[in-house]
Design an enzyme around this catalytic site. Sequence first.
Site: not given
Length: 259
Positions: A91, A156, A160
């Site tokens: 996470n 980012y 991801k």
Amino acid sequence: MNEHSLSGKHAVVTGGGSGIGAAIARALAQAGVRVTLTGRHATKLAAQREQLAAFDDVGCVTMDVTKPDEVAQAFAAAAQAMGPVDILINNAGQAQASPFTATDLTLWNRMLEVNLTGVFLCTQAVMPAMLERRYGRIVNVASTAGQIGYPYVAAYCAAKHGVIGLTRSLALEVATKGITVNAVCPGYTETELLRGALDQVVAKTGRSMDEARAALERANPQQRFVSPEQVAHAVLWLVQPESSAMTGQSISIAGGEVM
């Protein structure tokens, strides 16, 4: 879901001191899972453990997911304290906005290290024991930014997208080994990360905080943000022993934003 089937399992939750990680840790603890919270800040982890004081088996280990030595030491300590890791929740993450032309190599590398390399290092730390015992559940907290593009967060988004690619590749590699690997992809979620994004919108546009929130909410089909608990519920489903047919998936939790 038969939550009792998770009783006695050991889960490590990275970035477990707040937000989505904290909600996942609580959901797992409520299901009888022994939980190890990890993160960079011992004070924040201790505060979250205090929030879970009603549950007996919740521990904390500090580590930076980008540092291989710290990762190895932290997972060794977690296993020594609570047994082999049955469930890994990757996470820990970080987001920082910047126009592409203003994105320097430092920012680019930081986004890849925290959001992608950290997943790689933590997964490598648990994989040998999972393969030996032929059992494991790995859930990577990705983002809708790993499924579609968003402006001003190229680094980012790239990281991801990489998490989802890693999820799919590894799921195939261990498909016959009793191990599942999945990703959950939250949209805008009520966390510190969202509050930081809203602060940036306010600073750059001159809008009020309420106006900034409303603008983002209007872009969502349900016209609202996701709660950390909704993400945790999906994770809890994926780690059930009975969910063994679910692997290699990237599940959107975004109110219909991604279909």
